[in-house]
Every structure is written in C-alpha cells, then in structure tokens.
Design a protein around this motif. Sequence first.
Motif, PDB file in Angstrom:
ATOM      1  N   LEU A   1      16.010 -16.191  56.421  1.00 21.23           N
ATOM      2  CA  LEU A   1      14.548 -16.166  56.496  1.00 21.23           C
ATOM      3  C   LEU A   1      14.083 -15.313  57.670  1.00 21.23           C
ATOM      4  O   LEU A   1      13.125 -14.547  57.558  1.00 21.23           O
ATOM      5  CB  LEU A   1      14.011 -17.592  56.644  1.00 21.23           C
ATOM      6  CG  LEU A   1      12.518 -17.723  56.932  1.00 21.23           C
ATOM      7  CD1 LEU A   1      11.694 -17.057  55.843  1.00 21.23           C
ATOM      8  CD2 LEU A   1      12.118 -19.185  57.071  1.00 21.23           C
ATOM      9  N   ASN A   2      14.758 -15.437  58.785  1.00 29.51           N
ATOM     10  CA  ASN A   2      14.412 -14.631  59.957  1.00 29.51           C
ATOM     11  C   ASN A   2      14.578 -13.145  59.660  1.00 29.51           C
ATOM     12  O   ASN A   2      13.748 -12.318  60.042  1.00 29.51           O
ATOM     13  CB  ASN A   2      15.283 -15.051  61.145  1.00 29.51           C
ATOM     14  CG  ASN A   2      14.841 -14.436  62.447  1.00 29.51           C
ATOM     15  OD1 ASN A   2      15.494 -13.556  62.988  1.00 29.51           O
ATOM     16  ND2 ASN A   2      13.708 -14.888  62.964  1.00 29.51           N
TER      17      ASN A   2
ATOM     18  N   SER B   1      10.683 -18.936  62.710  1.00 30.87           N
ATOM     19  CA  SER B   1      11.898 -19.123  61.910  1.00 30.87           C
ATOM     20  C   SER B   1      13.135 -19.039  62.793  1.00 30.87           C
ATOM     21  O   SER B   1      14.121 -19.750  62.582  1.00 30.87           O
ATOM     22  CB  SER B   1      11.975 -18.086  60.782  1.00 30.87           C
ATOM     23  OG  SER B   1      12.080 -16.764  61.292  1.00 30.87           O
TER      24      SER B   1
ATOM     25  N   TRP C   1      18.201 -20.162  57.079  1.00 29.04           N
ATOM     26  CA  TRP C   1      17.152 -19.886  58.063  1.00 29.04           C
ATOM     27  C   TRP C   1      17.391 -18.590  58.824  1.00 29.04           C
ATOM     28  O   TRP C   1      16.449 -17.919  59.245  1.00 29.04           O
ATOM     29  CB  TRP C   1      16.985 -21.084  58.991  1.00 29.04           C
ATOM     30  CG  TRP C   1      16.400 -22.217  58.207  1.00 29.04           C
ATOM     31  CD1 TRP C   1      17.083 -23.179  57.506  1.00 29.04           C
ATOM     32  CD2 TRP C   1      15.015 -22.437  57.948  1.00 29.04           C
ATOM     33  NE1 TRP C   1      16.202 -23.993  56.849  1.00 29.04           N
ATOM     34  CE2 TRP C   1      14.926 -23.569  57.093  1.00 29.04           C
ATOM     35  CE3 TRP C   1      13.844 -21.817  58.354  1.00 29.04           C
ATOM     36  CZ2 TRP C   1      13.712 -24.070  56.654  1.00 29.04           C
ATOM     37  CZ3 TRP C   1      12.641 -22.324  57.915  1.00 29.04           C
ATOM     38  CH2 TRP C   1      12.574 -23.427  57.075  1.00 29.04           C
TER      39      TRP C   1
ATOM     40  N   TRP D   1       6.451 -24.419  54.073  1.00 30.37           N
ATOM     41  CA  TRP D   1       6.535 -25.009  55.413  1.00 30.37           C
ATOM     42  C   TRP D   1       6.087 -26.471  55.420  1.00 30.37           C
ATOM     43  O   TRP D   1       6.693 -27.308  56.089  1.00 30.37           O
ATOM     44  CB  TRP D   1       5.675 -24.202  56.385  1.00 30.37           C
ATOM     45  CG  TRP D   1       6.218 -22.849  56.705  1.00 30.37           C
ATOM     46  CD1 TRP D   1       5.777 -21.657  56.220  1.00 30.37           C
ATOM     47  CD2 TRP D   1       7.312 -22.524  57.587  1.00 30.37           C
ATOM     48  NE1 TRP D   1       6.511 -20.618  56.732  1.00 30.37           N
ATOM     49  CE2 TRP D   1       7.470 -21.118  57.578  1.00 30.37           C
ATOM     50  CE3 TRP D   1       8.170 -23.285  58.378  1.00 30.37           C
ATOM     51  CZ2 TRP D   1       8.429 -20.464  58.328  1.00 30.37           C
ATOM     52  CZ3 TRP D   1       9.139 -22.634  59.129  1.00 30.37           C
ATOM     53  CH2 TRP D   1       9.267 -21.250  59.092  1.00 30.37           C
TER      54      TRP D   1
END
Length: 598
Positions: free
Chosen positions: A523-524, A120, A520, A468
């Motif tokens: 998400l990380n 990610s 993103w 994904w």
Amino acid sequence: MSEITLVSFLDEAAENQRKKELSITLQFDNGDTEKYSINTKPASKSKLVFESEKSILNNLSVREVVKGLDHAADLMFLAYNALAARKNDSLQATVSGLQKSLLDATMEATVTMGVFKTKSEKVVNDAFSAYKWLVKGKESLALKQLQRCGETALQMADESQKLADRFQKIVDESQTAVEAAITQKVTDQNTKKKLQEKLNLIKTLQTRTVELQKNIQTDLVAAQKEYEEAREREKVEGERAFITGIVGATIGALAAGVGAGIQAAIAIKSPVGLPGSQSGGNQPSGQAPSPEIVQQKESLSKQLQDKEAAKTAIFAEKTENDAQITKAEAIIKDPQSPTQAKADAETQKAAAEAKRADIDKKLKAAEEAVKTVLSGLSGVSQQLQQISSQSYSAADTASKQKMAYYEHRNKLAAENREALANLAQYVVEIKYTTDDTKNIETAIKSLQFAIEALSGVVAALSQTTLFWRNMANYCKETLGSTSFTEDLEFIQSSFTLEERKDYYSSEDFIQGALVNIAQWVALNNVCDQYLTAVNEVYGKVNKNVGKPPSDDEAAAQVAGLAQAVLKSAQNEAAAVDAEIESFRKQMQTINVSAQPVS
C-alpha cells in the motif's frame, strides 16, 4: 494474490535454525523462492510485496482517483477550447471557474495522497512492531501497537471523506452549470432533449453507485461479524486463546483494512490448536457443500468470464462502427472534400449503418447472457450461504462473503468500464467533427463527461474511506473488547513464555504475519506511485488555468485534446479489464469448499 506456498525443511537442524531466525521460505507461481523473517520488514521490491500490490489495488481505488482527475482536467479544458469561436461567452467563463475549483481540489488531493503515504508507512511500522512484540511473548505491548493502527486508520478515513466531499461540491457546481447551459444556450429541441437525458442518466448512475457502495459496506460488516462468530463457536477449553485470541485478531486487524475476504483465507491455512494438543482444534459440525454445487459454481464463474469477454468485444466493435459513421458524415458534410471522397464516404456510411442493427442485436443478446449467468451465480451463492451459516468452521464463511462482495464490486467495475467506452466513443466523434455550430453542444457534452469522471473520483474516495474505516472499527470493537482482553489474559496465565514463543515461531504464524505486513508495504508503494501521478495532474490543470490559449490556438487543439483523452480512456479500459480479471482470480482463491480446520 497468486498462489504462494511454504517451502518446509524436513531436516531437524535446518528447522531449528529456521525457528531461531524466525524465518520462512516462500515459493511463487513461477517457481522462484524467497526467504523472509519476522525480524525484517519485507522489502518494497520483494516478490511477496509485488504480489500483495495486486490485492491492494483491488481494494483501495487510488488509481480511479488519479485517472478520474486526469480525465476531468482534459475534458474541462476541452470544453473551454470548444467555446473559442464564441468570444466572451458566459459559459466559457463558467468553465474557467470550474477549472480553478478543480485546481484547488487537486492541490488538496496531492496533500491527501501524501498523507496516505505517510500514514500507511506508520501502519507498516506499528504492525511490524506488534508482531515483533508477539514473538517475544509481549502480547500486551503487541495489542497497544495494533490499537495504534486503528487510530491511524480512523484519521485516514476522515481525510478521505473530506476530500470526497470537496470533489462532490465540484460535481454539484458542474451539474448546475450544465443544466443552465442546456436551458439557456441550446436552441435545437432535439439536441436539448438528448443532452438533458444524458444528464439525467449521470444522476441515476451516481445514485446507483452510492447504493452499491452501501451494499459493499453491509457485506463487509456482515462478513466480519460472521467470521468472528464462527471463531467464537470454535472455542474449546484449553485451546480457546490461540483459536480466537492473538492469532485471529492480530491478523484480522490488518486484514479488515486490506479486504475482509482475506481473513477466511488465512483462517483456512492457519493451525488453530496448541502445540501438542490432541485435536488441533475442534472439527466443523456443519454441512459441507456437495461436489456438484462447488463444480456448478466454478463452471458458472468461467461462463461469466467468457460472456463478459464476448460482451466487451461486441461493444468494441460497436464503438469502431459508430466511429466510422461519424467519420464518413464529417467527410460528406465538409465542403472541401473531393467528390470521389464523398462518394466513398457515402458507401462506407451505408455499410456501417447496415451493420449497426446487427451489432446492437448481438450486444443485447450478450448483455442478457451475462445477466443469466449472474442470476445462476446468485442462486448457487444462496446455497453456499445457507451451508456457511450452518457450519462451525470459519473457513466455510468464505463462500458467503466472497460472492456478495464480488457481485457488488463487479457491478461497480462494469459501470466504470462502460463509462470509459462511452467516453472513447464521444472523443472519436469530436475528432471527426468540423461543424463549428456544434461548439456549445461539444462543451456541454465535455462537461457531462467531466462530471462522470469526477463522480468516479468521489466513488473511489468513498471506497477508500470504507477501506480505512473498516479497519478502524475492527480495532475499536474487537481489539478493544472485554472478550479479547480476557483471551489475552488467558494466554499469558495459561501458557509459559516458551510455549508461546514456540507457537509464534511456527511457519504458519510467521506466514500470516508477513502476508499482512507485506500488504501494507505494498500500500505504501502504491500511494507513493499515485502521489507522483496526482502531482502531474495538478501541473496539467495549473498550466490550463494559468496560461489559457488564444482563441485560435484553442480551436486548433480541440482534435488533439480529444485524441489524448481517447488514448487515456483506452489505456484505463485495459487496466479495468485487467483489474476485473485479477479480482476474480484473487477471490476464487478464497472460495473454497468447507473443510476441517486442523
């Protein structure tokens, strides 16, 4: 994601400075403002990333993976301990073997979660680089960076599916063990029948979950196709490149992973015309939903929220009432209970049993009320879908994709919520059960709930795989298509570098880019949090397997384990309730009436 608005500056000097910095200022619901630039990745602790985490957690089910593993670990250990009084029982050896399988699979989960975090972060860097190339007018280089995002997404889809298959194997082994135990070790026919019915119900729910996930996949593919077709219909000579080329596709590439619904939301807010163009993009020629339909949809959505809240409250009342009956029965059966305590328990049990029928009646009525409202929503959705399919605006597709996606996700969440309520009811019963002859039944029931928890892990990982793979497919089919390549060439040949840079410095373009990157980064953050949590679960299973308690210790800690599972299930139920509410709010911001894109 909560409402976020741009703070624009009317002063020409300030606007020129903003363009030079490639920056925007955003205002959030609480009135706070923060400044962002396309030259700097959004900080992990920024408000934009914090808001993005809410959206991420509704589309990537890593929390369900962690909590499912945690519950499975506790329940398998509970099953092992419940068999302490039956020395050298073959079922206890089977449970021990299942715990070892869970330990190995959980170790693999820690590795996969670490890969999620690493990959990610790679998507963040690739996406950030892509937008930086864009603002410099290097569209071809930007495309290469986004195609790398697709390659990373494909790798992650494969990793997630591999882990899902690993846990499904444990589910299958556990079901085989439970079936054998019911057949070979349960002598009471009534108990045997109830345990088999529970196992059959678990299998039915597993099948239903797979069907729901297939429906979600179909919805996302259809939504993506409709969105792309809508953008194609909006092509006009001289404007087609900015309408359907870099702007939509680069945002769409990342949004395809984060959630299909966000694409329409961005399309609504983003300008589609060239700087200086007369029309700013062609107008939709389709029919807009009537105010009555829109109002009906909003009213039904509010009714659904109220009806489900009422149902949840009644279910909680039922759980508490059943727990009182179980507790009273335990006191009545306990030979050490004082006479007065038994008499009081008889009175409490009678009152609770009298109340049970009324609660069941109210619960059934509440369930029917929810079904009625959902049916009404589906009817309104069909009307909105028909309007959307006739429209020439990408914005109008939002209603269709929202409703189909929402309904299936809501069903999955509702099943998860009901499973947690049933788990809580079960462990309450264990807390007040002192009958040692029920240890086989307790062990089998614990394994059954462990199967449910692991099935939830498989479902969550399957959802993650979809997350994904949806992005990977988009990057392959759209960014790698001949049509997109032609659009890219059209941009570079028809507009000067300065014209393109001027567009890329606009507030709307920068906002769209930063929202995607923030998703993103969020998400990380999420993956980092859950990597820690999965490691903790691994430590718990490792301790259970490595240092099993003595028989006396095991028997003594059954009630304590049940209390721990109860607390965890209650916390998770609250989190699911919050997630459902957050999901509704997020999707409602996308559910807009048809309007010109200009």
